[in-house]
Write a protein that holds these residues in place. Sequence first.
Motif, PDB file in Angstrom:
ATOM      1  N   LEU A  74     -70.064 -19.470 -52.651  1.00 29.30           N
ATOM      2  CA  LEU A  74     -68.821 -19.978 -52.089  1.00 29.30           C
ATOM      3  C   LEU A  74     -67.793 -20.126 -53.207  1.00 29.30           C
ATOM      4  O   LEU A  74     -67.871 -21.051 -54.023  1.00 29.30           O
ATOM      5  CB  LEU A  74     -69.052 -21.325 -51.396  1.00 29.30           C
ATOM      6  CG  LEU A  74     -70.069 -21.326 -50.257  1.00 29.30           C
ATOM      7  CD1 LEU A  74     -70.270 -22.744 -49.725  1.00 29.30           C
ATOM      8  CD2 LEU A  74     -69.637 -20.384 -49.132  1.00 29.30           C
ATOM      9  N   ALA A  75     -66.848 -19.200 -53.274  1.00 28.04           N
ATOM     10  CA  ALA A  75     -65.768 -19.264 -54.258  1.00 28.04           C
ATOM     11  C   ALA A  75     -64.480 -19.609 -53.513  1.00 28.04           C
ATOM     12  O   ALA A  75     -63.525 -18.826 -53.462  1.00 28.04           O
ATOM     13  CB  ALA A  75     -65.637 -17.938 -54.997  1.00 28.04           C
ATOM     14  N   LEU A  76     -64.490 -20.784 -52.917  1.00 26.72           N
ATOM     15  CA  LEU A  76     -63.432 -21.217 -52.004  1.00 26.72           C
ATOM     16  C   LEU A  76     -62.594 -22.331 -52.625  1.00 26.72           C
ATOM     17  O   LEU A  76     -63.019 -22.966 -53.603  1.00 26.72           O
ATOM     18  CB  LEU A  76     -64.057 -21.717 -50.701  1.00 26.72           C
ATOM     19  CG  LEU A  76     -64.946 -20.721 -49.961  1.00 26.72           C
ATOM     20  CD1 LEU A  76     -65.639 -21.401 -48.775  1.00 26.72           C
ATOM     21  CD2 LEU A  76     -64.136 -19.517 -49.493  1.00 26.72           C
ATOM     22  N   PRO A  77     -61.425 -22.623 -52.069  1.00 25.63           N
ATOM     23  CA  PRO A  77     -60.637 -23.755 -52.565  1.00 25.63           C
ATOM     24  C   PRO A  77     -61.397 -25.070 -52.373  1.00 25.63           C
ATOM     25  O   PRO A  77     -62.244 -25.195 -51.480  1.00 25.63           O
ATOM     26  CB  PRO A  77     -59.377 -23.718 -51.687  1.00 25.63           C
ATOM     27  CG  PRO A  77     -59.312 -22.318 -51.162  1.00 25.63           C
ATOM     28  CD  PRO A  77     -60.728 -21.871 -51.009  1.00 25.63           C
ATOM     29  N   HIS A  78     -61.085 -26.047 -53.237  1.00 25.59           N
ATOM     30  CA  HIS A  78     -61.717 -27.349 -53.106  1.00 25.59           C
ATOM     31  C   HIS A  78     -61.479 -27.920 -51.710  1.00 25.59           C
ATOM     32  O   HIS A  78     -60.382 -27.838 -51.167  1.00 25.59           O
ATOM     33  CB  HIS A  78     -61.148 -28.322 -54.150  1.00 25.59           C
ATOM     34  CG  HIS A  78     -61.354 -27.866 -55.561  1.00 25.59           C
ATOM     35  ND1 HIS A  78     -62.515 -27.261 -55.987  1.00 25.59           N
ATOM     36  CD2 HIS A  78     -60.554 -27.930 -56.646  1.00 25.59           C
ATOM     37  CE1 HIS A  78     -62.421 -26.981 -57.274  1.00 25.59           C
ATOM     38  NE2 HIS A  78     -61.237 -27.365 -57.693  1.00 25.59           N
ATOM     39  N   GLY A  79     -62.547 -28.462 -51.133  1.00 23.01           N
ATOM     40  CA  GLY A  79     -62.462 -29.054 -49.818  1.00 23.01           C
ATOM     41  C   GLY A  79     -62.852 -28.127 -48.687  1.00 23.01           C
ATOM     42  O   GLY A  79     -63.008 -28.575 -47.549  1.00 23.01           O
ATOM     43  N   ALA A  80     -63.036 -26.842 -48.986  1.00 19.32           N
ATOM     44  CA  ALA A  80     -63.360 -25.876 -47.937  1.00 19.32           C
ATOM     45  C   ALA A  80     -64.848 -25.547 -47.864  1.00 19.32           C
ATOM     46  O   ALA A  80     -65.305 -24.965 -46.880  1.00 19.32           O
ATOM     47  CB  ALA A  80     -62.565 -24.590 -48.151  1.00 19.32           C
ATOM     48  N   SER A  81     -65.614 -25.898 -48.888  1.00 23.34           N
ATOM     49  CA  SER A  81     -67.022 -25.485 -48.946  1.00 23.34           C
ATOM     50  C   SER A  81     -67.924 -26.295 -48.036  1.00 23.34           C
ATOM     51  O   SER A  81     -68.894 -25.767 -47.474  1.00 23.34           O
ATOM     52  CB  SER A  81     -67.544 -25.586 -50.388  1.00 23.34           C
ATOM     53  OG  SER A  81     -66.825 -24.754 -51.246  1.00 23.34           O
ATOM     54  N   GLY A  82     -67.641 -27.582 -47.924  1.00 26.57           N
ATOM     55  CA  GLY A  82     -68.534 -28.482 -47.194  1.00 26.57           C
ATOM     56  C   GLY A  82     -68.793 -28.040 -45.770  1.00 26.57           C
ATOM     57  O   GLY A  82     -69.939 -27.999 -45.311  1.00 26.57           O
ATOM     58  N   GLU A  83     -67.738 -27.697 -45.055  1.00 28.09           N
ATOM     59  CA  GLU A  83     -67.873 -27.320 -43.643  1.00 28.09           C
ATOM     60  C   GLU A  83     -68.671 -26.030 -43.494  1.00 28.09           C
ATOM     61  O   GLU A  83     -69.538 -25.923 -42.620  1.00 28.09           O
ATOM     62  CB  GLU A  83     -66.490 -27.161 -43.019  1.00 28.09           C
ATOM     63  CG  GLU A  83     -66.528 -26.793 -41.543  1.00 28.09           C
ATOM     64  CD  GLU A  83     -65.149 -26.628 -40.932  1.00 28.09           C
ATOM     65  OE1 GLU A  83     -65.073 -26.189 -39.768  1.00 28.09           O
ATOM     66  OE2 GLU A  83     -64.158 -26.932 -41.619  1.00 28.09           O
ATOM     67  N   ILE A  84     -68.382 -25.033 -44.351  1.00 31.97           N
ATOM     68  CA  ILE A  84     -69.102 -23.759 -44.286  1.00 31.97           C
ATOM     69  C   ILE A  84     -70.568 -23.967 -44.636  1.00 31.97           C
ATOM     70  O   ILE A  84     -71.481 -23.473 -43.959  1.00 31.97           O
ATOM     71  CB  ILE A  84     -68.471 -22.733 -45.240  1.00 31.97           C
ATOM     72  CG1 ILE A  84     -67.078 -22.325 -44.746  1.00 31.97           C
ATOM     73  CG2 ILE A  84     -69.366 -21.506 -45.399  1.00 31.97           C
ATOM     74  CD1 ILE A  84     -67.091 -21.497 -43.488  1.00 31.97           C
ATOM     75  N   ALA A  85     -70.839 -24.714 -45.707  1.00 30.41           N
ATOM     76  CA  ALA A  85     -72.217 -24.929 -46.169  1.00 30.41           C
ATOM     77  C   ALA A  85     -73.052 -25.631 -45.115  1.00 30.41           C
ATOM     78  O   ALA A  85     -74.249 -25.336 -44.954  1.00 30.41           O
ATOM     79  CB  ALA A  85     -72.206 -25.738 -47.463  1.00 30.41           C
ATOM     80  N   ALA A  86     -72.439 -26.553 -44.386  1.00 31.91           N
ATOM     81  CA  ALA A  86     -73.173 -27.304 -43.372  1.00 31.91           C
ATOM     82  C   ALA A  86     -73.664 -26.398 -42.239  1.00 31.91           C
ATOM     83  O   ALA A  86     -74.611 -26.756 -41.528  1.00 31.91           O
ATOM     84  CB  ALA A  86     -72.284 -28.411 -42.809  1.00 31.91           C
ATOM     85  N   ARG A  87     -73.052 -25.231 -42.093  1.00 30.71           N
ATOM     86  CA  ARG A  87     -73.421 -24.318 -41.011  1.00 30.71           C
ATOM     87  C   ARG A  87     -74.394 -23.230 -41.465  1.00 30.71           C
ATOM     88  O   ARG A  87     -74.775 -22.383 -40.679  1.00 30.71           O
ATOM     89  CB  ARG A  87     -72.154 -23.684 -40.431  1.00 30.71           C
ATOM     90  CG  ARG A  87     -71.177 -24.717 -39.861  1.00 30.71           C
ATOM     91  CD  ARG A  87     -69.921 -24.069 -39.348  1.00 30.71           C
ATOM     92  NE  ARG A  87     -70.188 -23.164 -38.224  1.00 30.71           N
ATOM     93  CZ  ARG A  87     -69.271 -22.377 -37.667  1.00 30.71           C
ATOM     94  NH1 ARG A  87     -68.039 -22.391 -38.139  1.00 30.71           N
ATOM     95  NH2 ARG A  87     -69.594 -21.592 -36.660  1.00 30.71           N
ATOM     96  N   LEU A  88     -74.762 -23.265 -42.734  1.00 28.28           N
ATOM     97  CA  LEU A  88     -75.730 -22.301 -43.247  1.00 28.28           C
ATOM     98  C   LEU A  88     -77.116 -22.928 -43.246  1.00 28.28           C
ATOM     99  O   LEU A  88     -77.271 -24.117 -43.494  1.00 28.28           O
ATOM    100  CB  LEU A  88     -75.341 -21.866 -44.663  1.00 28.28           C
ATOM    101  CG  LEU A  88     -73.978 -21.174 -44.779  1.00 28.28           C
ATOM    102  CD1 LEU A  88     -73.625 -20.920 -46.234  1.00 28.28           C
ATOM    103  CD2 LEU A  88     -73.963 -19.868 -43.986  1.00 28.28           C
ATOM    104  N   GLY A  89     -78.123 -22.162 -42.989  1.00 36.27           N
ATOM    105  CA  GLY A  89     -79.472 -22.682 -42.826  1.00 36.27           C
ATOM    106  C   GLY A  89     -80.071 -23.224 -44.108  1.00 36.27           C
ATOM    107  O   GLY A  89     -79.641 -22.883 -45.214  1.00 36.27           O
ATOM    108  N   PRO A  90     -81.091 -24.069 -43.987  1.00 31.08           N
ATOM    109  CA  PRO A  90     -81.719 -24.689 -45.157  1.00 31.08           C
ATOM    110  C   PRO A  90     -82.502 -23.705 -46.012  1.00 31.08           C
ATOM    111  O   PRO A  90     -82.833 -24.023 -47.162  1.00 31.08           O
ATOM    112  CB  PRO A  90     -82.651 -25.735 -44.533  1.00 31.08           C
ATOM    113  CG  PRO A  90     -82.938 -25.220 -43.156  1.00 31.08           C
ATOM    114  CD  PRO A  90     -81.693 -24.528 -42.717  1.00 31.08           C
ATOM    115  N   ASP A  91     -82.794 -22.529 -45.492  1.00 26.37           N
ATOM    116  CA  ASP A  91     -83.545 -21.539 -46.258  1.00 26.37           C
ATOM    117  C   ASP A  91     -82.649 -20.623 -47.085  1.00 26.37           C
ATOM    118  O   ASP A  91     -83.140 -19.805 -47.866  1.00 26.37           O
ATOM    119  CB  ASP A  91     -84.399 -20.682 -45.321  1.00 26.37           C
ATOM    120  CG  ASP A  91     -85.489 -21.497 -44.632  1.00 26.37           C
ATOM    121  OD1 ASP A  91     -85.953 -22.478 -45.243  1.00 26.37           O
ATOM    122  OD2 ASP A  91     -85.852 -21.153 -43.497  1.00 26.37           O
ATOM    123  N   VAL A  92     -81.342 -20.750 -46.917  1.00 22.44           N
ATOM    124  CA  VAL A  92     -80.391 -19.931 -47.666  1.00 22.44           C
ATOM    125  C   VAL A  92     -80.035 -20.646 -48.966  1.00 22.44           C
ATOM    126  O   VAL A  92     -79.754 -21.854 -48.964  1.00 22.44           O
ATOM    127  CB  VAL A  92     -79.109 -19.688 -46.847  1.00 22.44           C
ATOM    128  CG1 VAL A  92     -78.122 -18.824 -47.625  1.00 22.44           C
ATOM    129  CG2 VAL A  92     -79.446 -19.047 -45.511  1.00 22.44           C
TER     130      VAL A  92
END
Length: 344
Positions: A74-92
């Motif tokens: 995730l090479a995203l602006p600050h504040g944008a990673s949390g929402e995306i990461a929460a939707r990715l599985g625990p095995d990733v």
Amino acid sequence: MKYRAAVAGATGYAGGELLRLLLAHPNIEVGAVTAARSAGSLLGEHHPHLVPLADRVVEPTDAEHLAGHDIVFLALPHGASGEIAARLGPDVLVVDCAADHRLADPAKWQHYYHSDHAGTWPYGLPELPGQRDRLAHTKRISVPGCNPTASTLALLPAVTAGLISCDDVVVVLATAPSGAGKKLATTYLASEIMGSATPYQVGGIHRHTPEMEQNLIACGAADPHVSFTPMLVPMTRGILATCTARLSDPSITADDVYAAYQKAYATEAFVHLLPAGVWPQTQATLGANIAHIQATVDPHTGRLVAIAAIDNLAKGTAGAAVQCTNLALGLDETTGLTTIGVAP
């Protein structure tokens, strides 16, 4: 074994550097490349130097296009990673190059970033005491800020050896505009930068200050206080961090300091202690996952002076991301990374 990796924010500077490094990695193949506003364009329009990927279509940054990968950067602006990461599985394996998951204290996050804290992930600076064990086989990594990386590596041996007091640490740091990303702003125009050095976020308000203090605590400092002044200078890439702190004992000599730095960094692949009396230059670290370090004593003031040079996009961001990814995958930490800079 081959792993498939997606890069979100692929059209930015950090994303482009990640892709450059991944193209040379023997165990990782590049999967989806995503972005927001530039979705639908060809990657070559943004990174013409990435010839093997020039014809790739940039996909939208969402969970759907990031799914199905072993690794997501995730090479995203600050504040944008949390929402995306929460939707990715625990095995990733998710590697966040932004600040969202760096700070352990939610109150400090809210004070400096003015938003809700997304949580704390294992911190991606392997050179910190005990940090490699925390990064081994983890599924979540928070890549450090480039400024904290430089200042921490400059001070780490002095802190762990008890040579300095951390209640009065001063960091004056020259940095390249690429550290701010590709956003359009008058401050970063060539006509504003060339021929000028400009301080910014002066007076303890820079967001990397609490991260620097957090790292000093990880090195053994009890209650560190850092005065951090960054300066924007006319170079494309690079950081030169000049760090000073009061000696814990006035009898400590420059030879004592150098011996401590030799001991601390003797086995570190990505930290290079220069010969005594030779000082770091940013040009020597260009494109390399390396920090060049030097330290001495100012006997007149009884202070340590430690200086570090890094490439803010390599050891400062993308190189660190790959270094930590290697640890999380159980690979040799140096896989796909170089310590050799590009000069002139």
